[in-house]
Design an enzyme around this catalytic site. Structure first.
Site, short mmCIF file in Angstrom:
data_model
loop_
_atom_site.label_atom_id
_atom_site.label_comp_id
_atom_site.label_asym_id
_atom_site.label_seq_id
_atom_site.Cartn_x
_atom_site.Cartn_y
_atom_site.Cartn_z
N GLN A 1 13.02 -13.24 38.08
CA GLN A 1 12.63 -14.45 37.34
C GLN A 1 13.45 -14.55 36.05
O GLN A 1 13.34 -15.53 35.33
CB GLN A 1 11.14 -14.38 36.97
CG GLN A 1 10.22 -14.32 38.17
CD GLN A 1 8.81 -13.92 37.75
OE1 GLN A 1 8.01 -14.76 37.35
NE2 GLN A 1 8.50 -12.64 37.82
N HIS B 1 14.61 -18.46 38.67
CA HIS B 1 14.48 -19.39 37.54
C HIS B 1 15.83 -19.77 36.94
O HIS B 1 15.90 -20.22 35.80
CB HIS B 1 13.55 -18.80 36.47
CG HIS B 1 12.13 -18.68 36.95
ND1 HIS B 1 11.16 -17.95 36.29
CD2 HIS B 1 11.50 -19.22 38.02
CE1 HIS B 1 10.01 -18.04 36.94
NE2 HIS B 1 10.20 -18.79 38.00
N THR C 1 6.54 -8.02 35.32
CA THR C 1 6.08 -9.42 35.32
C THR C 1 4.56 -9.48 35.20
O THR C 1 3.87 -8.63 35.76
CB THR C 1 6.56 -10.18 36.58
OG1 THR C 1 6.00 -11.50 36.56
CG2 THR C 1 6.22 -9.48 37.88
N ASN D 1 4.32 -1.48 35.57
CA ASN D 1 3.99 -2.26 34.37
C ASN D 1 3.14 -1.37 33.46
O ASN D 1 2.24 -0.69 33.95
CB ASN D 1 3.20 -3.52 34.78
CG ASN D 1 3.21 -4.59 33.72
OD1 ASN D 1 2.88 -4.33 32.56
ND2 ASN D 1 3.57 -5.80 34.10
P1 OAD Z 1 5.72 -12.24 30.96
O1 OAD Z 1 6.08 -12.25 29.53
O2 OAD Z 1 4.67 -13.17 31.42
O3 OAD Z 1 5.27 -10.78 31.40
C1 OAD Z 1 6.03 -9.65 31.07
C2 OAD Z 1 5.36 -8.42 31.66
O4 OAD Z 1 6.19 -7.31 31.42
C3 OAD Z 1 3.99 -8.10 31.07
O5 OAD Z 1 3.06 -7.90 32.12
C4 OAD Z 1 4.23 -6.79 30.30
O6 OAD Z 1 3.09 -5.94 30.32
C5 OAD Z 1 5.37 -6.21 31.09
N1 OAD Z 1 6.21 -5.24 30.37
C6 OAD Z 1 6.48 -5.16 29.04
N2 OAD Z 1 7.32 -4.15 28.78
C7 OAD Z 1 7.61 -3.57 29.98
C8 OAD Z 1 8.42 -2.47 30.38
N3 OAD Z 1 9.14 -1.76 29.50
N4 OAD Z 1 8.47 -2.15 31.71
C9 OAD Z 1 7.74 -2.86 32.61
N5 OAD Z 1 6.96 -3.90 32.28
C10 OAD Z 1 6.90 -4.26 30.99
O7 OAD Z 1 7.11 -12.44 31.77
P2 OAD Z 1 7.31 -12.96 33.27
O8 OAD Z 1 6.21 -12.50 34.16
O9 OAD Z 1 8.70 -12.62 33.64
O10 OAD Z 1 9.61 -18.86 33.23
O11 OAD Z 1 7.20 -14.51 33.07
C11 OAD Z 1 7.37 -15.35 34.17
C12 OAD Z 1 8.00 -16.65 33.74
O12 OAD Z 1 7.25 -17.22 32.67
C13 OAD Z 1 9.39 -16.51 33.14
O13 OAD Z 1 10.41 -16.44 34.12
C14 OAD Z 1 9.51 -17.76 32.33
C15 OAD Z 1 8.17 -17.69 31.64
O14 OAD Z 1 7.69 -18.84 31.07
C16 OAD Z 1 10.24 -19.98 32.90
O15 OAD Z 1 10.78 -20.13 31.81
C17 OAD Z 1 10.25 -21.01 33.99
#
Ligand code: OAD
Length: 252
Positions: free
Chosen positions: A104, A122, A191, A216
Site C-alpha cells: 500500500q 495505492h 498495516t 505488527n
Molecule cells: P497505518 O498508519 O494505518 O498503519 C500502520 C501500522 O503499522 C500500524 O498498525 C502500526 O502499529 C504498524 N507499525 C508501526 N511501526 C511498525 C514497525 N516498525 N513494524 C511493523 N509495523 C509497524 O498505515 P496503512 O495501514 O499502511 O492510503 O494505511 C493504509 C492506507 O491508509 C495508506 O496506504 C494510505 C492511508 O491513508 C492512501 O493514502 C490511499
C-alpha cells in the site's frame, strides 16, 4: 512470540518455499523514519486527509495538495530502505516458488531495496498522471517546481497515487486478489488493516486456506482473524522469517 518458537506449520511453509504473498503498509517504512498514517504520531492525526488526499482537494486547492506531495517526496528521498525492505527484495530474488509482494506504500522504498515485482495498490509518489485523462507520465527522481506541471493536453498533472474515494488500479487489485487466493502463506506487515480493498486481501487468502501471519507491534483490526500475530517490528521479524525460508539478505 519469538521466532525461535514459531509454530511447526509456519516453519514447514517457510522451509518448503510454499506460494507466498506479502502485504505491506506504512509500518514497514516506519523504521526508515517515515511517519505512518494512524496512531498518535500518524500523519492523519495532524493533517486532514480530505483536504490533502482527495480529487476534490486537488481541484479546489492544487497548490496545497502539490506541496503536500512534494514534502512526502522529500521525506521519502531522505529515507533509506530498512532491513524489512531489504529482506523482502532478497526473498523475491531467491524464491523458487511464487512470491508476490503487494504494497500500500507509495514511497518507493521496496523498489529502492531491489524489489522488482511489487504490486503497488495505492500507486507511487514517483510518477505523475494527468488529472483529466489519467495518462501516466514517466518516473522521476528530482524535485519538481512549486506548481503542478501541465500534461500535453493542458490539464494539471497530479501524483499517480490513489486518493480517498478513488478506485484502485484494476490490474493491481485483480493481481493482488489472485496472489491472495493462490498463496499458501500470507505475511501482513505494518498495516492497520483498516483501508479497503487492501484490508480484504488477508481475509480472502485465509478463506482460500492460506496461513496468515500478522507482523505488527500493535493489535489491529485484523489481529483476531489471523493464524499468528508476531508482535514486533517488521525490520526485525521479516528478516527472521526470511532466514527460516533460507533467505539471507545481509540485512540483519
Ligand atoms: P497505518 O498508519 O494505518 O498503519 C500502520 C501500522 O503499522 C500500524 O498498525 C502500526 O502499529 C504498524 N507499525 C508501526 N511501526 C511498525 C514497525 N516498525 N513494524 C511493523 N509495523 C509497524 O498505515 P496503512 O495501514 O499502511 O492510503 O494505511 C493504509 C492506507 O491508509 C495508506 O496506504 C494510505 C492511508 O491513508 C492512501 O493514502 C490511499
Amino acid at each position: 512470540m519469538e521466532t525461535a518458537t514459531l509454530p511447526p506449520r509456519l516453519l514447514a511453509l517457510l522451509e518448503s518455499g510454499a506460494p507466498l504473498a506479502v502485504l505491506t503498509g506504512a509500518g514497514v517504512s516506519a523504521e526508515s523514519g517515515l511517519a505512518t498514517f494512524r496512531g498518535p504520531q500518524g500523519m492523519w492525526e495532524g493533517l486532514d486527509p480530505a483536504s490533502l488526499a482527495t480529487p476534490q482537494a486537488f481541484q479546489n486547492d492544487p497548490l496545497t495538495v502539490w506541496r503536500f506531495y512534494a514534502w512526502r517526496r522529500r521525506q521519502a528521498l531522505a529515507a533509506e530502505p530498512n532491513p524489512a525492505h531489504v529482506a523482502l527484495a532478497a526473498w523475491e530474488s531467491a524464491a523458487t516458488g511464487r512470491f508476490q509482494l503487494v504494497t500500500q506504500n507509495v514511497d518507493g522504498l521496496h523498489e529502492r531495496a531491489g524489489s522488482r515485482g511489487a504490486i503497488r495498490l495505492h500507486g507511487t509518489l514517483w510518477r505523475l498522471r494527468c488529472s483529466v485523462d489519467a495518462h501516466e507520465h514517466d518516473d522521476f527522481r528530482e524535485e519538481l517546481g512549486p506548481l503542478p506541471p501541465r500534461c500535453t493536453c493542458g490539464a494539471p498533472l497530479r501524483p499517480a497515487v490513489v486518493w480517498f474515494g478513488e478506485p484502485l488500479p484494476t490490474a493491481a487489485i485483480e493481481s493482488a486478489e489472485r496472489a491472495a487466493r493462490e498463496a499458501a502463506l500470507v505475511l501482513v506487515a505494518g498495516t492497520s488493516s483498516t483501508v479497503y480493498p487492501a484490508a480484504a486481501l488477508p481475509r480472502i487468502a485465509r478463506a482460500a486456506g492460506a496461513y496468515v501471519v500478522e507482523i505488527n507491534p500493535e493489535a489491529t483490526a485484523l489481529t483476531s482473524e489471523v493464524d499468528l500475530h508476531l508482535r514486533g517490528a517488521a525490520g526485525r521479524l521479516v528478516p527472521e522469517l526470511a532466514r527460516h525460508a533460507g533467505v539471507t539478505s545481509g540485512s540483519a
